[in-house]
Design a protein around this motif. Structure first.
Motif, mmCIF file in Angstrom:
data_model
loop_
_atom_site.group_PDB
_atom_site.id
_atom_site.type_symbol
_atom_site.label_atom_id
_atom_site.label_comp_id
_atom_site.label_asym_id
_atom_site.label_seq_id
_atom_site.Cartn_x
_atom_site.Cartn_y
_atom_site.Cartn_z
ATOM 1 N N SER A 1 -73.676 46.534 2.715
ATOM 2 C CA SER A 1 -74.759 45.801 2.057
ATOM 3 C C SER A 1 -75.147 46.402 0.713
ATOM 4 C CB SER A 1 -76.005 45.758 2.949
ATOM 5 O OG SER A 1 -75.766 45.004 4.107
ATOM 6 N N SER A 2 -75.034 47.704 0.583
ATOM 7 C CA SER A 2 -75.456 48.363 -0.659
ATOM 8 C C SER A 2 -74.553 48.029 -1.838
ATOM 9 C CB SER A 2 -75.512 49.877 -0.464
ATOM 10 O OG SER A 2 -74.219 50.386 -0.207
ATOM 11 N N ARG A 3 -73.415 47.417 -1.596
ATOM 12 C CA ARG A 3 -72.494 47.052 -2.672
ATOM 13 C C ARG A 3 -72.657 45.601 -3.130
ATOM 14 N NH1 ARG A 3 -69.328 51.289 -3.622
ATOM 15 N NH2 ARG A 3 -68.799 52.666 -1.924
ATOM 16 N N LEU A 4 -73.594 44.877 -2.549
ATOM 17 C CA LEU A 4 -73.841 43.489 -2.946
ATOM 18 C C LEU A 4 -74.640 43.436 -4.245
ATOM 19 C CD1 LEU A 4 -74.794 41.841 0.468
ATOM 20 C CD2 LEU A 4 -72.687 41.503 -0.848
ATOM 21 N N PRO A 5 -74.479 42.360 -5.025
ATOM 22 C CA PRO A 5 -75.298 42.185 -6.237
ATOM 23 C C PRO A 5 -76.785 42.074 -5.886
ATOM 24 C CG PRO A 5 -73.473 40.622 -6.209
ATOM 25 C CD PRO A 5 -73.504 41.279 -4.867
ATOM 26 N N ALA A 6 -77.624 42.281 -6.892
ATOM 27 C CA ALA A 6 -79.070 42.157 -6.706
ATOM 28 C C ALA A 6 -79.402 40.771 -6.161
ATOM 29 C CB ALA A 6 -79.789 42.378 -8.032
ATOM 30 N N ASP A 7 -80.391 40.709 -5.278
ATOM 31 C CA ASP A 7 -80.861 39.469 -4.653
ATOM 32 C C ASP A 7 -79.878 38.868 -3.660
ATOM 33 O OD1 ASP A 7 -83.308 39.600 -5.918
ATOM 34 O OD2 ASP A 7 -82.682 38.353 -7.593
ATOM 35 N N CYS A 8 -78.818 39.594 -3.296
ATOM 36 C CA CYS A 8 -77.869 39.112 -2.290
ATOM 37 C C CYS A 8 -78.014 39.928 -1.011
ATOM 38 C CB CYS A 8 -76.437 39.223 -2.796
ATOM 39 S SG CYS A 8 -76.035 38.059 -4.101
ATOM 40 N N PHE A 9 -77.745 39.279 0.123
ATOM 41 C CA PHE A 9 -77.828 39.965 1.410
ATOM 42 C C PHE A 9 -76.907 39.284 2.416
ATOM 43 C CE2 PHE A 9 -80.918 36.590 1.434
ATOM 44 C CZ PHE A 9 -80.908 36.080 2.725
ATOM 45 N N TYR A 10 -76.501 40.044 3.439
ATOM 46 C CA TYR A 10 -75.768 39.464 4.553
ATOM 47 C C TYR A 10 -76.800 38.843 5.476
ATOM 48 C CZ TYR A 10 -71.658 41.917 2.929
ATOM 49 O OH TYR A 10 -70.614 42.356 2.169
ATOM 50 N N VAL A 11 -76.537 37.611 5.906
ATOM 51 C CA VAL A 11 -77.515 36.879 6.710
ATOM 52 C C VAL A 11 -77.113 36.871 8.178
ATOM 53 C CG1 VAL A 11 -76.454 34.615 6.256
ATOM 54 C CG2 VAL A 11 -78.828 34.741 6.945
ATOM 55 N N LYS A 12 -78.083 37.134 9.025
ATOM 56 C CA LYS A 12 -77.884 37.044 10.471
ATOM 57 C C LYS A 12 -78.206 35.622 10.886
ATOM 58 C CE LYS A 12 -79.185 38.575 14.998
ATOM 59 N NZ LYS A 12 -80.190 39.163 15.857
ATOM 60 N N GLN A 13 -77.173 34.847 11.224
ATOM 61 C CA GLN A 13 -77.405 33.457 11.624
ATOM 62 C C GLN A 13 -76.831 33.166 13.007
ATOM 63 O OE1 GLN A 13 -74.136 32.093 8.346
ATOM 64 N NE2 GLN A 13 -75.631 30.602 8.901
ATOM 65 N N TRP A 14 -76.843 34.174 13.851
ATOM 66 C CA TRP A 14 -76.365 34.011 15.222
ATOM 67 C C TRP A 14 -77.505 34.319 16.186
ATOM 68 C CZ3 TRP A 14 -74.556 37.773 11.856
ATOM 69 C CH2 TRP A 14 -74.922 39.083 12.138
ATOM 70 N N GLU A 15 -77.259 34.005 17.452
ATOM 71 C CA GLU A 15 -78.212 34.203 18.537
ATOM 72 C C GLU A 15 -79.603 33.682 18.189
ATOM 73 O OE1 GLU A 15 -77.916 38.230 19.965
ATOM 74 O OE2 GLU A 15 -75.839 37.953 20.568
ATOM 75 N N GLU A 16 -80.632 34.513 18.279
ATOM 76 C CA GLU A 16 -82.012 34.044 18.097
ATOM 77 C C GLU A 16 -82.316 33.565 16.690
ATOM 78 O OE1 GLU A 16 -82.093 38.423 17.124
ATOM 79 O OE2 GLU A 16 -81.208 37.252 18.739
ATOM 80 N N ASN A 17 -81.494 33.918 15.709
ATOM 81 C CA ASN A 17 -81.735 33.494 14.319
ATOM 82 C C ASN A 17 -81.063 32.168 13.962
ATOM 83 O OD1 ASN A 17 -83.108 35.883 13.875
ATOM 84 N ND2 ASN A 17 -82.068 36.314 11.959
ATOM 85 N N GLU A 18 -80.249 31.607 14.821
ATOM 86 C CA GLU A 18 -79.445 30.432 14.458
ATOM 87 C C GLU A 18 -80.283 29.274 13.910
ATOM 88 O OE1 GLU A 18 -75.898 27.567 16.169
ATOM 89 O OE2 GLU A 18 -76.758 29.087 17.478
#
Length: 150
Positions: free
Chosen positions: A56-73
């Protein structure tokens, strides 16, 4: 944490999107969703090597990996449809065990689209709330079909 914006959820009502950082002020972007009732979900997931395929620390500013599984779907689908985020397919996905996390970028408020449908159709990361198909891969006949209109 800073407020990114708000959206209306069918299940949870008004949801506020907050942006912060993991670990330290210059760490990877962390995104939380809250309601008047309190915390709802952490939308971001902090990926790091060697446990994960990407960091995650190598992503551009304002970018993130999104959790879209299980309870977050369900809430992840609604959050994306709000127009506050854009899918960054050019940055790939991160894998950890059996899960895969795409990259989303937080959009600035002045660039957020007014029309939810146009944004969802352009980026196709969300599913149709009526039939479950990916938006942009089917047309409005799905809604008409559900209502019995030819």
């Amino acid at each position: 944490m800073n407020t990114v914006g708000t959206f209306q959820s069918r299940r949870w009502g008004q949801v506020t999107v907050l942006r912060g950082h993991y670990q330290r002020a210059d760490g990877p972007v962390a995104v939380q969703l809250v309601t008047d009732e309190g915390p709802l979900a952490t939308l971001s997931v902090n990926m790091y090597r060697p446990e994960c395929s990407h960091d995650s620390s190598r992503l551009p500013a304002d970018c993130f990996y999104v959790k879209q599984w299980e309870e977050n779907e369900a809430i992840a689908d609604e959050a994306f449809a709000s127009g506050l985020f854009v899918l960054r397919e050019d940055l790939g996905t991160a894998q950890s065990g059996y899960v895969t996390a795409p990259v989303w970028q937080i959009k600035s408020q002045e660039r957020a689209p007014v029309e939810r449908g146009a944004q969802a159709a352009e980026h196709k990361p969300n599913r149709c709330p009526h039939c479950g198909d990916w938006l942009g891969e089917h047309d409005r006949d799905c809604i008409k079909a559900r209502r019995g209109v030819a």
